[in-house]
Design a protein around this motif. Structure first.
Motif, PDB file in Angstrom:
ATOM      1  N   ALA A   6     -27.686 -17.114 -19.690  1.00  0.00           N
ATOM      2  CA  ALA A   6     -27.082 -16.083 -18.844  1.00  0.00           C
ATOM      3  C   ALA A   6     -27.952 -14.823 -18.831  1.00  0.00           C
ATOM      4  N   PHE A   7     -28.527 -14.480 -20.003  1.00  0.00           N
ATOM      5  CA  PHE A   7     -29.408 -13.322 -20.102  1.00  0.00           C
ATOM      6  C   PHE A   7     -30.663 -13.538 -19.259  1.00  0.00           C
ATOM      7  N   VAL A   8     -31.255 -14.706 -19.375  1.00  0.00           N
ATOM      8  CA  VAL A   8     -32.463 -15.027 -18.616  1.00  0.00           C
ATOM      9  C   VAL A   8     -32.172 -14.985 -17.117  1.00  0.00           C
ATOM     10  N   ALA A  13     -32.803 -12.333 -11.954  1.00  0.00           N
ATOM     11  CA  ALA A  13     -32.152 -11.789 -10.762  1.00  0.00           C
ATOM     12  C   ALA A  13     -32.521 -10.318 -10.578  1.00  0.00           C
ATOM     13  N   GLU A  14     -32.553  -9.565 -11.681  1.00  0.00           N
ATOM     14  CA  GLU A  14     -32.916  -8.147 -11.608  1.00  0.00           C
ATOM     15  C   GLU A  14     -34.362  -7.977 -11.151  1.00  0.00           C
TER      16      GLU A  14
END
Length: 132
Positions: A6-8, A13-14
């Motif tokens: 989820a972090f990756v 996405a950012e």
């Protein structure tokens, strides 16, 4: 060392969003610059015309209107000034966006990217100093 998926995903996405902002700003600068060049060509054509008091055909959207050349020239010059201002503002914003993108990617900030050109007054002063 395993990373949380989820972090990756959020990170990618950012970074992608920041990159899209940079590309959109660059494309907007290119589009405005093309418009500025067309205005410059029109101004030059008006200056070269041997009949300065005649009428000029001006395209507004999908229709042509006949206007006095002096008024047309004035409108084009105002448009040029506005385009120059918009392009300069977009370039300043682009610098910030590129720095944010580099920061998000973990890259060092670009060196020399925040330089501004010297004004005509500053150039005159430098030339006076150099001439002695």
């Amino acid at each position: 060392m395993a990373r949380d998926p989820a972090f990756v995903l959020r990170y990618l996405a950012e970074v992608e969003e920041l990159a899209e902002d940079v590309l959109a700003a660059r494309q907007q600068i290119v589009d405005l610059d093309m418009k500025r060049n067309r205005n410059r060509e029109a101004l030059r054509a008006l200056q070269k015309d041997p009949e300065p008091e005649a009428q000029a055909m001006v395209c507004f959207g999908d229709m042509f209107i006949e206007l006095p050349k002096a008024k047309t020239k004035e409108m084009l010059q105002k448009d040029q000034e506005q385009l120059d201002e918009e392009i300069n503002n977009l370039r300043k914003e682009l610098r910030v966006k590129v720095n944010r993108l580099y920061e998000a990617q973990g890259k060092p900030e670009l060196k020399g990217f925040n330089l501004n050109p010297m004004t005509a007054e500053e150039m005159k002063l430098i030339n006076r100093i150099l001439e002695g």
